[in-house]
Design a protein around this motif. Structure first.
Motif, mmCIF file in Angstrom:
data_model
loop_
_atom_site.group_PDB
_atom_site.id
_atom_site.type_symbol
_atom_site.label_atom_id
_atom_site.label_comp_id
_atom_site.label_asym_id
_atom_site.label_seq_id
_atom_site.Cartn_x
_atom_site.Cartn_y
_atom_site.Cartn_z
ATOM 1 N N HIS A 273 0.873 -1.195 0.000
ATOM 2 C CA HIS A 273 0.000 0.000 0.000
ATOM 3 C C HIS A 273 0.907 1.240 0.000
ATOM 4 C CE1 HIS A 273 -3.483 2.391 0.634
ATOM 5 N NE2 HIS A 273 -3.839 2.043 1.859
ATOM 6 N N PHE A 312 4.109 -0.776 -9.524
ATOM 7 C CA PHE A 312 3.342 -1.305 -10.653
ATOM 8 C C PHE A 312 2.183 -2.144 -10.117
ATOM 9 C CE2 PHE A 312 4.529 -1.440 -15.236
ATOM 10 C CZ PHE A 312 5.399 -0.357 -15.226
ATOM 11 N N HIS A 314 -2.236 -2.605 -9.551
ATOM 12 C CA HIS A 314 -3.223 -2.013 -8.651
ATOM 13 C C HIS A 314 -4.444 -2.912 -8.620
ATOM 14 C CE1 HIS A 314 -5.925 0.940 -6.854
ATOM 15 N NE2 HIS A 314 -4.825 1.509 -6.422
ATOM 16 N N ARG A 315 -5.069 -2.991 -7.457
ATOM 17 C CA ARG A 315 -6.272 -3.822 -7.349
ATOM 18 C C ARG A 315 -7.389 -3.325 -8.262
ATOM 19 N NH1 ARG A 315 -8.587 -6.936 -3.444
ATOM 20 N NH2 ARG A 315 -6.594 -8.025 -3.496
ATOM 21 N N ARG A 323 -3.084 9.183 -11.602
ATOM 22 C CA ARG A 323 -2.204 9.942 -10.706
ATOM 23 C C ARG A 323 -0.744 9.776 -11.126
ATOM 24 N NH1 ARG A 323 -3.816 7.007 -5.360
ATOM 25 N NH2 ARG A 323 -3.356 5.304 -6.778
ATOM 26 N N TYR A 361 4.331 -10.393 -19.727
ATOM 27 C CA TYR A 361 3.922 -10.684 -18.339
ATOM 28 C C TYR A 361 3.062 -9.542 -17.784
ATOM 29 C CZ TYR A 361 4.281 -11.416 -13.280
ATOM 30 O OH TYR A 361 3.988 -11.585 -11.950
ATOM 31 N N ASN A 370 1.637 2.757 -10.966
ATOM 32 C CA ASN A 370 0.670 3.400 -10.071
ATOM 33 C C ASN A 370 1.285 4.683 -9.500
ATOM 34 O OD1 ASN A 370 2.160 2.697 -7.637
ATOM 35 N ND2 ASN A 370 1.452 0.604 -7.972
ATOM 36 N N ASP A 372 2.755 5.482 -6.969
ATOM 37 C CA ASP A 372 4.013 5.430 -6.233
ATOM 38 C C ASP A 372 5.243 5.294 -7.131
ATOM 39 O OD1 ASP A 372 2.955 5.662 -3.664
ATOM 40 O OD2 ASP A 372 2.291 3.583 -3.720
HETATM 41 N N1 CMC Z 1 4.982 -7.094 -9.956
HETATM 42 C C1 CMC Z 1 4.895 -8.329 -10.479
HETATM 43 N N2 CMC Z 1 3.747 -9.042 -10.568
HETATM 44 C C2 CMC Z 1 2.640 -8.454 -10.112
HETATM 45 C C3 CMC Z 1 2.651 -7.169 -9.540
HETATM 46 C C4 CMC Z 1 3.877 -6.492 -9.486
HETATM 47 N N3 CMC Z 1 3.955 -5.269 -8.959
HETATM 48 N N4 CMC Z 1 1.402 -6.847 -9.146
HETATM 49 C C5 CMC Z 1 0.627 -7.891 -9.453
HETATM 50 N N5 CMC Z 1 1.380 -8.868 -10.038
HETATM 51 C C6 CMC Z 1 0.893 -10.148 -10.593
HETATM 52 C C7 CMC Z 1 0.621 -11.166 -9.502
HETATM 53 O O1 CMC Z 1 1.752 -11.964 -9.237
HETATM 54 C C8 CMC Z 1 -0.504 -11.947 -10.116
HETATM 55 O O2 CMC Z 1 0.030 -12.813 -11.084
HETATM 56 P P1 CMC Z 1 -0.601 -14.294 -11.321
HETATM 57 O O3 CMC Z 1 -1.998 -14.047 -11.828
HETATM 58 O O4 CMC Z 1 0.292 -14.940 -12.295
HETATM 59 O O5 CMC Z 1 -0.594 -14.960 -9.977
HETATM 60 C C9 CMC Z 1 -1.323 -10.908 -10.866
HETATM 61 O O6 CMC Z 1 -0.370 -9.885 -11.207
HETATM 62 C C10 CMC Z 1 -2.456 -10.299 -10.041
HETATM 63 O O7 CMC Z 1 -1.886 -9.783 -8.838
HETATM 64 P P2 CMC Z 1 -2.621 -9.765 -7.435
HETATM 65 O O8 CMC Z 1 -1.594 -9.894 -6.364
HETATM 66 O O9 CMC Z 1 -3.764 -10.735 -7.424
HETATM 67 O O10 CMC Z 1 -3.216 -8.314 -7.455
HETATM 68 P P3 CMC Z 1 -3.795 -7.535 -6.211
HETATM 69 O O11 CMC Z 1 -4.915 -6.717 -6.727
HETATM 70 O O12 CMC Z 1 -4.093 -8.450 -5.095
HETATM 71 O O13 CMC Z 1 -2.565 -6.615 -5.778
HETATM 72 C C11 CMC Z 1 -1.112 -4.778 -5.536
HETATM 73 C C12 CMC Z 1 -2.487 -5.264 -6.037
HETATM 74 C C13 CMC Z 1 -1.061 -3.253 -5.644
HETATM 75 C C14 CMC Z 1 -0.942 -5.171 -4.064
HETATM 76 C C15 CMC Z 1 -0.006 -5.431 -6.414
HETATM 77 O O14 CMC Z 1 -0.154 -5.045 -7.753
HETATM 78 C C16 CMC Z 1 1.396 -5.092 -5.900
HETATM 79 O O15 CMC Z 1 1.885 -5.767 -4.995
HETATM 80 N N6 CMC Z 1 2.061 -4.035 -6.494
HETATM 81 C C17 CMC Z 1 3.361 -3.610 -6.015
HETATM 82 C C18 CMC Z 1 3.197 -2.758 -4.776
HETATM 83 C C19 CMC Z 1 2.685 -1.388 -5.111
HETATM 84 O O16 CMC Z 1 3.171 -0.710 -6.020
HETATM 85 N N7 CMC Z 1 1.688 -0.936 -4.318
HETATM 86 C C20 CMC Z 1 1.113 0.422 -4.458
HETATM 87 C C21 CMC Z 1 -0.303 0.384 -4.917
HETATM 88 S S1 CMC Z 1 -0.942 1.989 -5.407
HETATM 89 C C22 CMC Z 1 -0.834 2.988 -4.003
HETATM 90 C C23 CMC Z 1 -1.453 2.446 -2.780
HETATM 91 O O17 CMC Z 1 -2.445 1.726 -2.783
HETATM 92 O O18 CMC Z 1 -0.951 2.769 -1.708
#
Ligand code: CMC
Length: 438
Positions: A273, A312, A314-315, A323, A361, A370, A372
């Protein structure tokens, strides 16, 4: 245009396989966005609950504050696009918008700004809290502690059912967050605390408290103050994300707003987050050079590595985070103002983004930069240490948290948040005396 969620159109009928029981669940429609069906009577009618770990398919409230269309990359606050707010508005104007529902007229703007800026000082006793922390404490730890402690200072303002108490608590929180944050920084570097100056703008005063020392005058660069204000606008609210949901859940118990915001800060801290902005800079430093990008991305794609491309994905956004676009543009402006012609981190980030956006990928998973991804580069150029990045996010998001908290408290249908579970532990069994246990 605004409205209330309506139940006037349609229903969903759910039939349990293997039984003749079915439930008719009313559809609920917002002003824009997908409709939902109301499952509140599902258990009464069918004896089953829904299952949604991570709440990806569940609306937990109705809200008039922020709308996101994740597929189109749209973010609206009270209907206004984030691009217009970032370009034309100010953070305190956006705070008024989020809290009160509309942009202020000139008189309201003046009163609101005065109202906030009159509350920037901290109770002198609160200074002592800082001494309880190690100098190398993470400033987010300090934020959790000091903000939570505010509830011990405002006994007069704990009756959340009083609208005036809610109004004054919002002012206090929005006003004091920059002071608490700047003091966390000053404490870490061993410099004297700088008291707020209410004649300065909100972001300007924050930069002043961060950078000034008592020994000499300090003038805040107006370009950087504007950039800071814009960064605050971009982080002000983002509908029902993890920290906002935490604030709402804590608030649903009737807890006071200071305690709720402290809970929100704790939730924001995680790298998935708000902690991602700090993690992005660490990641860029680790990659070190554009030549190392392919090896890094290979590690990201390896499921066993547990490495993610920070900044990179985002949910909700399955498109470019709006942004991030504004942040990228701001980044160039700030670097230019600071006379930084070549920033190796920015070059690396731009190259990393370019490669990732063409990589199968990331493309197939709709992973885009995103908010950040670029914010850390700007903040670093402005002189903030990485440990302060998430703190700045918390300062700005306080406006969203308190607006959402207020909306929840004022919603007559509000009740305590209490998710259910699917129990997968042992079934009932008898206590085993110690001498009979293996
Ligand atoms: N790098 C590599 N793979 C990723 C990433 C990433 N940053 N984000 C998602 N994936 C992959 C994930 O491994 C999954 O692949 P597969 O379907 O093969 O298993 C697929 O994409 C879907 O990911 P998810 O984990 O189910 O997605 P989520 O909606 O639960 O997670 C997230 C969203 C923001 C937590 C995640 O994208 C992430 O960890 N990003 C990096 C951390 C980040 O930048 N967070 C800031 C978010 S924006 C500001 C805020 O909210 O504070």
């Amino acid at each position: 245009m605004s409205g209330t969620a309506t139940t006037g159109g349609g229903s969903v009928t759910i039939t349990l396989d293997g039984s003749n029981k079915s439930a008719s669940l009313p559809m609920v429609h917002g002003t824009i966005g997908p409709s939902v069906f109301d499952i509140r009577k599902l258990y009464d009618q069918l004896g089953v609950f829904t299952y949604d770990p991570g709440y990806g398919g569940t609306a937990a409230c109705d809200s008039k504050i922020t709308y996101i269309d994740g597929d189109a990359g749209v973010l609206l606050h009270r209907g206004y696009p984030i691009e217009q707010l970032a370009e034309k508005s100010t953070f305190l104007e956006v705070a008024h918008l989020l809290l009160n529902g509309d942009l202020p007229n000139a008189k309201q703007k003046h009163e609101f700004e005065m109202g906030v800026m009159r509350h920037t000082m901290l109770h002198e006793q609160l200074r002592r809290f800082y001494d309880g922390f190690r100098r190398d404490a993470h400033p987010m730890a300090v934020m959790c502690g000091v903000v939570g402690a505010l509830s011990a200072f405002y006994h007069d303002a704990l009756d959340i059912n009083d609208p005036e108490v809610r109004r004054i608590s919002a002012f206090r929180l929005i006003a004091k967050m920059p002071t608490i944050a700047a003091w966390a920084y000053k404490y870490a570097i061993g410099q004297p605390f700088i008291y707020p100056r209410n004649d300065l703008g909100y972001a300007e005063n924050f930069l002043y408290m961060m950078n000034a020392v008592p020994a000499e005058p300090y003038h805040v660069n107006p370009v950087l103050a504007r950039a800071m204000d814009r960064i605050f606008i971009l982080h002000a609210d983002h509908e029902q994300n993890a920290s906002t949901s935490t604030v709402r859940l804590a608030g649903s118990t009737g807890a006071n707003p200071f305690a709720c915001i402290a809970a929100g800060i704790a939730s924001l801290w995680g790298p998935a987050h708000g902690g991602a902005n700090e993690a992005v800079l660490k990641m860029l430093a680790e990659i070190g050079h554009v030549d190392n990008i392919p090896a890094f991305l290979a590690a990201v794609k390896d499921k066993n590595s547990h490495i993610r491309l920070m900044g990179f994905g985002h949910r909700v956004y399955k498109n470019y985070d709006p942004r991030a676009k504004i942040m990228q543009q701001s980044c160039h402006e700030v670097l230019q103002e600071l006379g930084i012609k070549d920033d190796p981190l920015l070059d690396l980030a731009v190259e990393l983004e370019k490669i990732a956006l063409h990589d199968e990928y990331f493309v197939s998973r709709k992973l885009y930069p995103n908010v950040d991804f670029y914010s850390g580069i700007i903040l670093k150029a402005m002189g903030f240490p990485t440990s302060m990045f998430t703190v700045l996010f918390a300062v700005a998001r306080t406006v969203g948290w308190i607006s959402q908290w207020k909306e929840m408290i004022e919603d007559p249908s509000q009740r305590i948040g209490r998710p259910r579970q699917v129990y997968t532990g042992p079934t009932q069994r008898d206590y085993v005396p110690l001498d009979q246990r293996r």
